[in-house]
Design a protein around this motif. Sequence first.
Motif, PDB file in Angstrom:
ATOM      1  N   PRO A 209      49.401  41.139  35.324  1.00  0.00           N
ATOM      2  CA  PRO A 209      50.145  42.403  35.206  1.00  0.00           C
ATOM      3  C   PRO A 209      49.334  43.474  34.489  1.00  0.00           C
ATOM      4  O   PRO A 209      48.493  43.178  33.631  1.00  0.00           O
ATOM      5  CB  PRO A 209      51.376  42.008  34.377  1.00  0.00           C
ATOM      6  N   SER A 210      49.601  44.707  34.858  1.00  0.00           N
ATOM      7  CA  SER A 210      49.047  45.851  34.140  1.00  0.00           C
ATOM      8  C   SER A 210      50.151  46.476  33.301  1.00  0.00           C
ATOM      9  O   SER A 210      51.326  46.440  33.676  1.00  0.00           O
ATOM     10  CB  SER A 210      48.477  46.882  35.117  1.00  0.00           C
ATOM     11  N   SER A 224      60.258  59.605  22.352  1.00  0.00           N
ATOM     12  CA  SER A 224      60.765  58.657  23.337  1.00  0.00           C
ATOM     13  C   SER A 224      59.567  58.087  24.084  1.00  0.00           C
ATOM     14  O   SER A 224      58.739  58.835  24.617  1.00  0.00           O
ATOM     15  CB  SER A 224      61.720  59.342  24.309  1.00  0.00           C
ATOM     16  N   VAL A 225      59.457  56.762  24.113  1.00  0.00           N
ATOM     17  CA  VAL A 225      58.283  56.104  24.682  1.00  0.00           C
ATOM     18  C   VAL A 225      58.740  54.997  25.638  1.00  0.00           C
ATOM     19  O   VAL A 225      59.695  54.273  25.342  1.00  0.00           O
ATOM     20  CB  VAL A 225      57.392  55.499  23.574  1.00  0.00           C
ATOM     21  N   THR A 226      58.069  54.889  26.775  1.00  0.00           N
ATOM     22  CA  THR A 226      58.386  53.858  27.755  1.00  0.00           C
ATOM     23  C   THR A 226      57.134  53.042  28.074  1.00  0.00           C
ATOM     24  O   THR A 226      56.101  53.608  28.447  1.00  0.00           O
ATOM     25  CB  THR A 226      58.931  54.475  29.052  1.00  0.00           C
ATOM     26  N   LEU A 227      57.234  51.735  27.921  1.00  0.00           N
ATOM     27  CA  LEU A 227      56.173  50.820  28.340  1.00  0.00           C
ATOM     28  C   LEU A 227      56.563  50.218  29.692  1.00  0.00           C
ATOM     29  O   LEU A 227      57.699  49.798  29.877  1.00  0.00           O
ATOM     30  CB  LEU A 227      55.978  49.700  27.321  1.00  0.00           C
ATOM     31  N   THR A 228      55.621  50.176  30.628  1.00  0.00           N
ATOM     32  CA  THR A 228      55.896  49.686  31.976  1.00  0.00           C
ATOM     33  C   THR A 228      54.958  48.531  32.306  1.00  0.00           C
ATOM     34  O   THR A 228      53.750  48.616  32.083  1.00  0.00           O
ATOM     35  CB  THR A 228      55.722  50.810  33.015  1.00  0.00           C
ATOM     36  N   CYS A 229      55.543  47.467  32.850  1.00  0.00           N
ATOM     37  CA  CYS A 229      54.785  46.288  33.287  1.00  0.00           C
ATOM     38  C   CYS A 229      54.881  46.200  34.806  1.00  0.00           C
ATOM     39  O   CYS A 229      55.977  46.329  35.374  1.00  0.00           O
ATOM     40  CB  CYS A 229      55.374  45.033  32.635  1.00  0.00           C
ATOM     41  N   SER A 230      53.753  46.010  35.475  1.00  0.00           N
ATOM     42  CA  SER A 230      53.777  45.900  36.939  1.00  0.00           C
ATOM     43  C   SER A 230      52.727  44.896  37.391  1.00  0.00           C
ATOM     44  O   SER A 230      51.648  44.796  36.798  1.00  0.00           O
ATOM     45  CB  SER A 230      53.532  47.269  37.595  1.00  0.00           C
ATOM     46  N   ASP A 268      57.662  50.131  14.651  1.00  0.00           N
ATOM     47  CA  ASP A 268      57.358  49.681  16.008  1.00  0.00           C
ATOM     48  C   ASP A 268      55.860  49.578  16.260  1.00  0.00           C
ATOM     49  O   ASP A 268      55.444  49.138  17.339  1.00  0.00           O
ATOM     50  CB  ASP A 268      57.980  50.630  17.033  1.00  0.00           C
ATOM     51  N   PHE A 269      55.054  50.009  15.304  1.00  0.00           N
ATOM     52  CA  PHE A 269      53.607  49.873  15.420  1.00  0.00           C
ATOM     53  C   PHE A 269      53.249  48.401  15.658  1.00  0.00           C
ATOM     54  O   PHE A 269      53.817  47.504  15.033  1.00  0.00           O
ATOM     55  CB  PHE A 269      52.951  50.372  14.124  1.00  0.00           C
ATOM     56  N   GLY A 270      52.334  48.133  16.584  1.00  0.00           N
ATOM     57  CA  GLY A 270      51.923  46.749  16.795  1.00  0.00           C
ATOM     58  C   GLY A 270      51.445  46.492  18.215  1.00  0.00           C
ATOM     59  O   GLY A 270      51.301  47.406  19.038  1.00  0.00           O
ATOM     60  N   TRP A 271      51.195  45.206  18.483  1.00  0.00           N
ATOM     61  CA  TRP A 271      50.687  44.758  19.784  1.00  0.00           C
ATOM     62  C   TRP A 271      51.840  44.281  20.671  1.00  0.00           C
ATOM     63  O   TRP A 271      52.727  43.575  20.207  1.00  0.00           O
ATOM     64  CB  TRP A 271      49.702  43.610  19.594  1.00  0.00           C
ATOM     65  N   TYR A 272      51.782  44.654  21.957  1.00  0.00           N
ATOM     66  CA  TYR A 272      52.809  44.283  22.925  1.00  0.00           C
ATOM     67  C   TYR A 272      52.126  43.702  24.173  1.00  0.00           C
ATOM     68  O   TYR A 272      50.986  44.056  24.496  1.00  0.00           O
ATOM     69  CB  TYR A 272      53.647  45.501  23.323  1.00  0.00           C
ATOM     70  N   PHE A 273      52.850  42.820  24.869  1.00  0.00           N
ATOM     71  CA  PHE A 273      52.356  42.311  26.141  1.00  0.00           C
ATOM     72  C   PHE A 273      53.552  41.895  26.997  1.00  0.00           C
ATOM     73  O   PHE A 273      54.689  41.781  26.503  1.00  0.00           O
ATOM     74  CB  PHE A 273      51.394  41.131  25.955  1.00  0.00           C
ATOM     75  N   CYS A 274      53.317  41.694  28.291  1.00  0.00           N
ATOM     76  CA  CYS A 274      54.399  41.312  29.202  1.00  0.00           C
ATOM     77  C   CYS A 274      53.941  40.161  30.079  1.00  0.00           C
ATOM     78  O   CYS A 274      52.739  39.890  30.210  1.00  0.00           O
ATOM     79  CB  CYS A 274      54.842  42.499  30.069  1.00  0.00           C
ATOM     80  N   THR A 275      54.907  39.493  30.688  1.00  0.00           N
ATOM     81  CA  THR A 275      54.623  38.449  31.674  1.00  0.00           C
ATOM     82  C   THR A 275      55.298  38.813  32.987  1.00  0.00           C
ATOM     83  O   THR A 275      56.347  39.471  32.998  1.00  0.00           O
ATOM     84  CB  THR A 275      55.125  37.068  31.216  1.00  0.00           C
ATOM     85  N   LYS A 283      51.967  35.020  35.241  1.00  0.00           N
ATOM     86  CA  LYS A 283      50.753  35.575  34.651  1.00  0.00           C
ATOM     87  C   LYS A 283      51.131  36.463  33.461  1.00  0.00           C
ATOM     88  O   LYS A 283      52.220  37.057  33.423  1.00  0.00           O
ATOM     89  CB  LYS A 283      49.971  36.399  35.676  1.00  0.00           C
ATOM     90  N   THR A 284      50.193  36.557  32.514  1.00  0.00           N
ATOM     91  CA  THR A 284      50.399  37.342  31.291  1.00  0.00           C
ATOM     92  C   THR A 284      49.449  38.525  31.274  1.00  0.00           C
ATOM     93  O   THR A 284      48.271  38.397  31.645  1.00  0.00           O
ATOM     94  CB  THR A 284      50.165  36.464  30.047  1.00  0.00           C
ATOM     95  N   SER A 285      49.934  39.658  30.827  1.00  0.00           N
ATOM     96  CA  SER A 285      49.128  40.874  30.776  1.00  0.00           C
ATOM     97  C   SER A 285      48.194  40.854  29.573  1.00  0.00           C
ATOM     98  O   SER A 285      48.280  39.982  28.701  1.00  0.00           O
ATOM     99  CB  SER A 285      50.034  42.108  30.678  1.00  0.00           C
ATOM    100  N   GLU A 286      47.316  41.836  29.508  1.00  0.00           N
ATOM    101  CA  GLU A 286      46.545  42.086  28.303  1.00  0.00           C
ATOM    102  C   GLU A 286      47.457  42.712  27.246  1.00  0.00           C
ATOM    103  O   GLU A 286      48.561  43.179  27.549  1.00  0.00           O
ATOM    104  CB  GLU A 286      45.375  43.018  28.604  1.00  0.00           C
ATOM    105  N   PHE A 287      46.985  42.735  26.001  1.00  0.00           N
ATOM    106  CA  PHE A 287      47.750  43.348  24.926  1.00  0.00           C
ATOM    107  C   PHE A 287      47.572  44.869  24.961  1.00  0.00           C
ATOM    108  O   PHE A 287      46.516  45.376  25.351  1.00  0.00           O
ATOM    109  CB  PHE A 287      47.288  42.830  23.561  1.00  0.00           C
TER     110      PHE A 287
END
Length: 458
Positions: A209-210, A224-230, A268-275, A283-287
């Motif tokens: 995923p990206s 307002s912030v949006t994180l998107t996993c695809s 909310d500062f920190g590292w995030y990732f998605c699957t 599969k797992t994304s990069e951080f």
Amino acid sequence: MSPSAGGLVVFLLSVQVIQSQDGWGVNYRQTDVCAAKGSEVFITCDYTHPPGIDPSDIKDTFWFTKEKDGEPVDLTTDSEYSGRVTYGCNGKSCYLSITDVRESDSAEYKLTLMTNKPGEKYTGSPGVTLSVTGLQVQVRRSDSTWLELTCHSSCVLSDRAEYVWYKNEENIKTGSSLLVSSGSTDRYSCNLRGSSGQRSPAVYGPQRPSVSASPSAEMLEGDSVTLTCSADANPAANYTWYKGDGTSDPRLLSEEPQLVFSSIQSSDFGWYFCTAENQLGRKTSEFILIRVKYGPQRPSVSVSPSAEMLEGDSVTLTCSADANPAASYTWYKEHEDSPRASGQIFTITDFTAEHSGNYYCEAQNEMGRSNSTLLLITESGVDGTTRIIHITRWPLLVVMLILLLVFCLWTRKKKAVSSTTEPHESREAVEMDLHPECEDLSDMAAQREDPEEQEDRV
């Protein structure tokens, strides 16, 4: 015309359906036909005419699906079928061939017969209903290790239809189903045997995923912030968001493709990732590092050494504040306009009475500034002892009371020293008692002190 040898042909070979009127009739071989997209459909029929009609009187036959101004439109003149339709008759037997059928070809097809007499024609109605379907691969878990793939269509194809399976474009098997290992990274598709048409869309597990952040991965507190996993996957993947840096168990945040912060905070500062996961794999994304810009929090001040020190000693003050970007620091002495020092550390060497007073530091970045609480450094006592007192947002009156208490303590100590020449029995009493006025001051200070903001005396 003979059927095309290059692709699958759907023949209509079922019980005849007869429409007749005044001796006219059309016998369609089948009224409902299911065909796979990309294949060729071949429809045949027979017609009858009244005894008084000579075959030569029938000047034209053609097939149609639409009418214009009440008249049937010949398929060969319809641009949607250009180059894909042929038809003809051999005696009283007629056929219609449509190559590379499309889902838009799904319609009712009828044969029209026209004679030499003006306006005399006959249409075999109802006609043949054609349904064109695309092939799809259905995925079903067989057990914990294997998956069963089945080639599927939305309508029922001929019992004689055979399927061919492809793995990464390579023909590997013939049959209605295929077993593959769970977690496979290969692509699987199917088609009808002998068909020159399109294969089914391939099924495959998610690619890596990206992740993206909108408006960006560095934003202001409150934005307002949006994180998107695809991820590219078929069947479509399911998504899960986590927060963690890989050093400990991650915290599950959401099971949606997007992770939305309506008002992002410094916490909310920190590292995030998605699957991304479907039936074929995970599969797992990069951080991605989320940086939240915010102004300095109230700075804290530490002192070294923390114990009482003698005149002439050095004292080091350290200022620190949580901020992003990192804060710069400036040191001030109360009631002075010019700063005493800049930088996180402020050292006073060879401390003398002139250095006594209230000090504070200011932390500043592009987002704002914040001041620390006051730090009182005072030289007291005949022995040159220096005392350091933190003052935390106290009213001015309380500060004055504290100064008076310090003075009383100093007076008391001085008195205790002078009493060493008196009889021994009076020494302890002098050291244990405060002057009555000092006792009153002590009580007043205790009453006015904020219970949630206690002094920090060093």
